[in-house]
Structures are given as structure tokens and as C-alpha cells.
Enzyme design. Structure first.
Site, PDB file in Angstrom:
ATOM      1  N   HIS A   1     -23.110  -2.451   3.198  1.00  0.00           N
ATOM      2  CA  HIS A   1     -22.318  -1.322   3.686  1.00  0.00           C
ATOM      3  C   HIS A   1     -21.831  -0.410   2.559  1.00  0.00           C
ATOM      4  O   HIS A   1     -21.773   0.806   2.720  1.00  0.00           O
ATOM      5  CB  HIS A   1     -21.163  -1.833   4.548  1.00  0.00           C
ATOM      6  CG  HIS A   1     -21.651  -2.405   5.852  1.00  0.00           C
ATOM      7  ND1 HIS A   1     -21.318  -3.667   6.306  1.00  0.00           N
ATOM      8  CD2 HIS A   1     -22.502  -1.896   6.777  1.00  0.00           C
ATOM      9  CE1 HIS A   1     -21.926  -3.889   7.454  1.00  0.00           C
ATOM     10  NE2 HIS A   1     -22.648  -2.837   7.763  1.00  0.00           N
TER      11      HIS A   1
ATOM     12  N   ASP B   1     -28.270   3.289  10.152  1.00  0.00           N
ATOM     13  CA  ASP B   1     -27.978   1.870   9.929  1.00  0.00           C
ATOM     14  C   ASP B   1     -28.612   1.113  11.081  1.00  0.00           C
ATOM     15  O   ASP B   1     -27.949   0.713  12.027  1.00  0.00           O
ATOM     16  CB  ASP B   1     -26.449   1.694   9.891  1.00  0.00           C
ATOM     17  CG  ASP B   1     -26.048   0.249   9.665  1.00  0.00           C
ATOM     18  OD1 ASP B   1     -26.940  -0.590   9.453  1.00  0.00           O
ATOM     19  OD2 ASP B   1     -24.841  -0.029   9.726  1.00  0.00           O
ATOM     20  N   SER B   2     -29.922   0.946  10.995  1.00  0.00           N
ATOM     21  CA  SER B   2     -30.663   0.446  12.155  1.00  0.00           C
ATOM     22  C   SER B   2     -31.061  -1.011  11.972  1.00  0.00           C
ATOM     23  O   SER B   2     -31.002  -1.564  10.882  1.00  0.00           O
ATOM     24  CB  SER B   2     -31.928   1.276  12.331  1.00  0.00           C
ATOM     25  OG  SER B   2     -32.768   1.079  11.213  1.00  0.00           O
TER      26      SER B   2
END
Lengths: 482, 286
Positions: B62, B155-156
Site C-alpha cells: 500500500h 489496486d486490482s
């Protein structure tokens, strides 16, 4: 005899029993349940190879069905509300061929729209039937051929009272339906049979939200591509007949050209797909209708594109429209359908059914997912953003009315010569020229080659259409009658 | 008791973590969602059996997917996150005072709900008034948006399953359209190591190169992802990912990070030779 209900699958059940019996195969096929061909078994899977078997007592025989195939065909007939159903393993081409060979002997006439699939004209070459073409109406804006108008059919019948049958596309590739019920009544009043090419209509039988299915509208025979909208394996198909046609005679006709080693993979796929459609068809079709309507709405909000639907209905040449068909008019972004078709595949990894001069057709069926629809719509939106063109000179029509000089069989077998395509105007063509798909001939044997047609062929070639038919693979030469 | 979560990284390689207990298991409209408790990695979120994040190492992913573009863009105000239903990317974005609005487009609302309940440390940002959640297909959402965002973060999940459409040319092209003239798109870019992952990585790179004037790839080390070697894509209309980064401006923000720093940012774009070659192979096709 045991009474079968639609949840049964006689061929599947027989194959399961055969597997349990662990027979020692001293018969064909020689791969012996895959053991003799490891590479093929690895590729297709041993489940598949273990049921690639030949007809035997417990599995019946398609050439002369007396047990499980007979039962499966009876279930199919019941599911489609026909008097009898024949499982076909030579594609819907073989079913169309069987219809025409059943209806017509040499020299007998058949009233037929010119925008038929090549299989119909091929059948006439085989049996020597003489086509009486009814030119379909054309939608001038979309450039697609429509259905036959009732008045045109009536005129053809009045002028040819000796014709044996009337042939109807139900629907066309694009989803356009003629008034098949009235045409059937008209044909029957004049003692003619009504034959329906339902290569794009097997799902019509399972929903009350779609145009009438041919057998429900009074057709005598219908060729059903189960492998298109029904979900069975490629090359499997069903021929339906009504009670005015002799089952025995049709069977004899089918056996003239049908293989004696019918594939059980194809037959069991028909059996399973019939069960699925009979039990769940209405729900499955509802799902397709919803997906296609969603796609249409989304595509029409992109701008310029036109995904058409029931608004085309005009009570005659577009008597009804199959709303499961997703055809999109692309010329409005300055691209031929075939160009959009190529872009979708090469740039966006999306394979559509076909692109013609002005439209693409995306085939949506039982196997589609909403997320794939999103991809198609987004790709079309991107193609418009990135490739849109203005001010290009573009051909309009997908269809040119042909001038028929002699019956297909006569032209096919006549003495001929091969000429450079540019020098053939005014001559009678002795072979087919077509874009594939959709496989509707631009020229068929016996038709006069015109400048307009040559121009169309050049344009289609330039735009990247796959042209097929002539002996000369690159279509630089055409065979014409001497 | 000996309970192990196991993920197949290739047909011949398995990755396994000892699990204390299963906290959640459910089937959403799109996928199966599970949460496990483990001693080594804390809580683990899996989708259709594939590990998405663990409490212990999620900071790496992240931080790298958020701080790299946030450091390059001079004044990002409006950000779109596609996927990211666990909330980790949103949490990192919210640390920037300049952020005015975050749109999160997640196809599966259940992922957000499960994350809020079982991964509160990750999903902490959803209650912030700057965040708006849209539960729909990312491809559909982006189609309607034009010239709207400074940064898009993709963000897959993997390119198999619900995230499939987010690895396509039509998606990247639509992202380009949705960005301002100086916009940046960053995406989860799969791994270069195992064959199938590398192939997916190459395809994604090819499609991005075709859609954006600048397309670079950067890397991070994520212990629980296949091979541990993970890539991100940096695609941009105007800014170079290193030359245009203003290190001092970022440092002045005083954002405390555990993985990301400005030196690492510059270094992350230096790739192993075999990865450079994989990328060059597809760039030459464009």
C-alpha cells in the site's frame, strides 16, 4: 416402453453406462479411448477421448436409431414442439441441405430469399432445384438485407404456382424476421412446403419474448443450429419436421450424405443442450435479453454507434426482431464494420462474430458474462476515441440484388473458363464469391457479374474482409461460363 | 492441531502459512472471501483462495502503490482508486492533507464490509468524509469519466477472476481519458518471476505503453506474494517518475512510512536485467 421426461438425457446415460461396463474395444476408433494417441488425450482430456466411441448396441446408431438416439430425438422433438427431430452431425449446413433435398427434385422450383446461407444454394447444386429468388428488402441506412415482404412472396407464388417450397431465414444473422406465420399459411394454401433456416434461431423456441419459432409458426421443416445459441458443440445441429412431412423419406435423404460414424461427442452435446434449454431455456434467454439490452443501451450512449433493435420493425420486411442479437452500425464513426472487427481482435483481444461493410455482430449467448459485455462496450468506446474518422468515402450496402441467368446446378457443371476478375463483367459466374462470415454469397453460380458487384468485391477486399468461394484463392480470377 | 493455508503459486510451487483459525468465510456475488488468523502474518485476506493481503506485510504494497505517484504529482487533489476494497490504498492517501476527494470503485461491496469488520487497521479510512465508495465494475465507471482525476490507482486482483477487465487496453485507454492532462496512473502489475505471472505482466505493460506517453515499471519486495518480487506500473501523461519527483516537498509533509522513502522511490525503478528484457520485448511490439 419407458416414458422419458425432459430431465432425462438418454445418450449421456448410455455413455455413462458404457464407461462403467469397461468394454474391451476391438472396434473403431483406433485411438482406443485415447490410449493410442497420448498427445491428443493430453490436449483434449481423457474424459473426452473415453466417450469418442463408435455406435454399438448400447449406444444405438444415428443411421438407424432404435433406442437411445431415438429416445433423445423424441425428447428433442417434444422440447421444440415438432413432430420429429433428427440429430445432425454435419452442421446446420447438412440440415439445410436435407430440407431442400427433401422438398425438391431436379428441375423443381423453390422460392427463396437471395440472402440465404451458401448451404442452401449448394443444396440446389446437388439436387438441381431451381431457385426463384425473392430479393430481400434493404435498409438503406444500415446497409443490411431485411426479410422478405409478404407481397413479394405472394407475387413469387402467383408467378410460380408449380414451386414446391418456400424458404425463410428465421431470423437473419442480424436478427431480422419475416412474417413467417403468414408466409407459411400462404405456402400451404398453394400446396407448398415451408422450410426455415433457423441457424440463428434455436433459442426462439424457449422464450415468449422473442419472435415466433418456425415450427410454432407452421413451418414444415426447420434447421436449428443448437451449437450457436443452444450451447452444443460446433457442427452439431437439429433438423425438425412437422407432421405433413414423411419422417421416413427425410431419414432416407439425410442418409444419402451423412457419415456412418456419427460422433458421440456431438450427439451427447445435443442431448445435454436440449435438456438444458428445455429445463432452463426461458431463464437463460431472459438473461441474454437483459445482457444484450444493457449492451445496446451502453453502446448507444457512447455516441455515433447505433446498436439497433425492435425499432426497426415495420410490419413487413422487418416483421419482428430477435432482441438477443447485438448488431452495431459502425459506419457512423467512419469505419467499416470489418475494420472495427479487426481492431477489436488485434488491439483489444475481443473476437466478434463478424464485421461487414457497415456493421459488426457480437454474438451473445448462454456462455456470456456481464464483465465481458463491459469490455466490449469499453473497447468500442475507445475505438471511437482513438480511431474515429471523418470524410472518408465509404460503400453503403451489404447486399446487391443479383441477376440470375441460369440455375445453380447448370452453371456449376457448365463448361467454363477462368478470367482475371476485372474482365468478368457481363459474364455468368460459375462459382461462389462470399465474405465469410456471414457466408451469404455476393455471387452464386448462374448469376451475372456486374461492375457494381466487382466494385463491392474490391472494396470488401481492401477493407480486410475474408473472401471465399472461388477456385482462385486470392480472388484474382473468377470462373465464368463459356 | 495443524491447520495450514496453502496457495499454489505455480502448478509446482506451493506457499503455505500456518493458520490459527478461520475468522470468516463467505461467498459474495463475485467471489469467495476468507479471513484467517495466523501467528506469522496476523490476519490474512484471501479472495477465491488467493492471498490478497496480510496484516504484517500489507504496508509494503500500500505504501508503494500510493506514495510513489503522490510524490511525483505536484498537487494531487482528486484520486480514483479502482479495486482496493480492503481500504489500504485509501488509508495511505488520506495521510495527505492536500487530498480533497477519493473515489473508490470496488465491484464487490462484500470485500469492503469484511475488511471493515476483520481488518480495521487496513480499512480505517472508509469513514472519512473525503472518501466516496462506488460499488460497480471499474470498467463501467471509468467509461463515463473524462478529465476528472489527478491520480488513478488500480489496486486490482489478478487478471483472472473479477479483476480481468482491469488488465485490458480498453481499461487503460479509458483511464487515460479520465485523467487530467498531467495525470498519473499506477497499477498493480503482477510479478516478473513465474512464467504465467510474467506473461500477464508483459501483456499489461504492452497495453499501458500503447495507451500512455510514459510508462515505467517499479518494484517492491512483498513476502507473501508469489516469488516475493512484485511490480507496479507507473503511467503518466507528463511527469517522469524520478526526474519530476520533488523529494524535498514530499519530505516536508512529514509522512511516517515503514517501507517507502525517497531514495527507495528512485531505486525502485532500477530493475533486474531479465525484467528489463521482458519489458523491452513487449515494448518493441508496440
Amino acid at each position: 416402453m419407458e416414458f422419458f421426461t425432459q430431465d432425462r438425457v438418454p445418450i449421456l446415460e448410455a455413455l455413462e453406462k458404457m464407461k462403467i461396463a469397461r468394454l474391451v474395444p476391438f472396434d473403431v476408433p483406433g485411438h482406443k479411448r485415447g490410449r493410442g494417441n497420448a498427445e491428443l488425450t493430453e490436449f483434449l482430456g481423457d474424459k473426452c477421448l473415453s466417450v469418442d466411441v463408435n455406435s454399438m448396441k448400447m449406444l444405438d446408431n444415428l443411421c438407424h436409431p432404435v433406442s437411445v438416439i431415438k429416445e433423445a430425438q423424441e425428447l428433442a422433438a417434444e422440447a421444440f414442439k415438432a413432430a420429429h427431430a433428427f440429430f445432425m452431425v454435419g452442421g446446420t449446413t447438412s440440415a439445410v441441405q436435407a430440407m431442400i433435398l427433401t422438398a425438391c427434385k431436379r428441375g423443381e422450383k423453390i422460392i427463396i430469399p437471395r440472402n440465404v446461407h451458401r448451404s442452401a444454394i449448394n443444396a440446389m447444386i446437388l439436387c438441381g432445384a431451381v431457385p426463384v429468388y425473392v430479393n430481400p428488402q434493404i435498409d438503406p441506412a444500415l446497409g443490411i438485407s431485411l426479410g422478405m415482404s409478404l407481397a413479394d412472396v405472394r407475387k413469387a407464388i402467383d408467378e410460380n404456382p408449380d414451386a414446391k417450397a418456400v424458404f425463410v431465414n428465421n431470423p437473419t444473422y442480424y436478427g431480422i424476421c419475416s412474417d413467417i406465420k403468414s408466409i407459411a399459411e400462404l405456402a400451404h394454401e398453394h400446396g407448398m412446403m415451408l422450410l426455415a433456416d433457423e441457424a440463428h434461431g434455436s433459442h426462439l423456441y424457449f422464450s415468449d419474448k422473442l419472435p415466433a419459432a418456425a415450427m410454432h409458426a407452421g413451418a414444415d421443416m426447420a434447421a436449428i443450429s443448437m451449437h450457436k445459441s443452444g450451447g452444443s458443440l460446433t457442427q452439431s445441429s437439429i433438423l425438425l419436421i412437422g407432421d405433413r412431412v414423411s419422417e421416413g423419406y427425410v431419414h432416407k435423404i439425410i442418409n444419402l450424405t451423412q457419415t456412418t460414424s456419427a460422433s458421440y461427442l456431438l450427439m451427447v452435446s445435443l442431448d445435454i443442450s436440449r435438456r438444458n434449454m428445455a429445463l432452463n431455456g426461458a431463464k437463460l434467454v431472459d438473461n441474454i435479453i437483459d445482457m444484450v439490452q444493457y449492451a445496446r443501451d451502453e453502446i448507444n450512449t457512447i455516441g455515433d454507434y447505433y446498436a439497433y433493435s425492435r425499432e426497426l420493425i415495420n410490419g413487413d420486411s422487418v416483421y419482428d426482431f430477435d432482441i438477443t442479437k447485438l448488431a452495431v452500425f459502425t459506419r457512423s464513426i467512419g469505419l467499416a464494420g470489418i475494420e472495427v472487427y479487426d481492431l477489436l481482435r488485434d488491439e483489444y483481444d475481443i473476437q466478434t462474430e463478424f464485421g461487414d461493410i457497415a456493421n459488426i455482430l457480437a454474438y451473445v449467448s448462454v456462455g456470456d458474462r456481464l464483465k465481458d459485455i463491459e469490455r466490449l462496450v469499453s473497447a468500442l468506446s475507445e475505438i471511437r476515441r482513438n480511431y474515429r474518422q471523418t470524410g472518408r468515402k465509404m460503400l453503403k450496402a451489404e447486399y446487391i440484388s443479383p441477376i440470375v441467368a441460369c440455375p445453380p446446378q447448370e452453371a456449376f457443371y457448365a463448361d467454363m473458363e477462368s478470367l482475371p476478375i476485372g474482365e468478368t463483367a457481363g459474364r455468368i459466374c460459375s462459382e461462389f464469391v462470399m465474405c465469410y462470415p456471414p457466408g451469404i454469397p455476393i455471387l452464386a453460380p448462374g448469376e451475372i457479374i456486374t461492375e457494381e458487384i466487382l466494385q463491392y468485391i474490391q472494396y470488401a477486399k481492401k477493407k480486410g474482409c475474408s473472401l471465399t468461394g472461388p477456385e482462385s484463392m486470392d480472388i484474382k480470377y473468377l470462373n465464368v461460363m463459356k | 492441531m495443524d491447520l495450514w493455508y496453502m496457495e499454489q503459486h505455480t502448478p509446482n510451487v506451493k506457499f503455505s502459512v500456518k493458520v490459527d483459525k478461520q475468522l470468516y468465510s463467505g461467498m459474495s456475488d463475485f467471489q469467495r472471501i476468507d479471513v484467517f488468523e495466523s501467528a506469522e502474518f496476523g490476519r490474512i485476506l484471501t479472495l477465491d483462495g488467493f492471498l490478497m493481503l496480510t496484516e504484517k506485510d500489507e504496508f509494503i504494497y500500500h505504501e508503494m502503490i500510493v506514495h510513489v505517484p503522490m510524490c511525483v504529482h505536484p498537487d494531487p487533489k482528486k484520486v480514483l482508486v479502482i479495486g482496493g476494497g480492503d481500504g489500504g490504498a485509501v488509508r495511505e492517501l488520506l495521510r495527505y492533507p492536500g487530498i480533497e476527494a477519493i473515489d473508490l470503485v470496488e465491484i464487490d461491496e462484500a470485500v469492503v464490509e469484511v475488511s471493515k469488520k476483520y481488518l480495521p487497521g487496513v480499512a480505517s479510512g472508509f469513514s472519512d468524509s473525503r472518501v466516496r465508495c462506488h460499488y460497480q465494475d471499474g470498467l463501467k465507471f471509468i467509461r463515463r469519466v473524462e478529465d476528472e482525476y489527478d491520480i488513478i490507482i488500480v489496486d486490482s486482483t489478478d487478471p483472472f477472476g473479477p479483476g480481468e477487465g482491469l488488465f485490458t487496453k480498453e481499461f487503460y485507454g479509458n483511464c487515460f481519458k479520465a485523467l487530467h492532462a498531467d495525470g498519473i496512473m499506477v497499477n498493480q502489475h503482477e510479478s516478473p518471476y513465474y512464467k504465467d505471472d510474467a506473461y500477464a505482466m508483459q501483456r499489461a505493460h504492452k497495453r499501458i505503453v500503447q495507451s500512455f506517453p510514459y510508462s515505467r515499471v517499479y518494484q517492491a519486495h512483498i513476502p507473501t506474494y508469489p516469488s516475493g518480487h512484485w511490480l507496479f506500473g507507473f503511467a503518466s501523461k507528463k511527469y517522469h517518475p524520478v526526474r519530476d519527483a520533488d523529494w524535498d516537498r514530499w519530505k516536508k509533509l512529514g509522512i511516517k512510512t515503514r517501507y517507502y522513502n525517497t531514495n527507495l522511490h528512485a531505486g525502485a525503478f532500477a530493475l533486474p536485467t531479465y525484467v528489463e528484457e521482458l519489458l523491452k520485448d513487449v515494448e518493441s511490439e508496440c
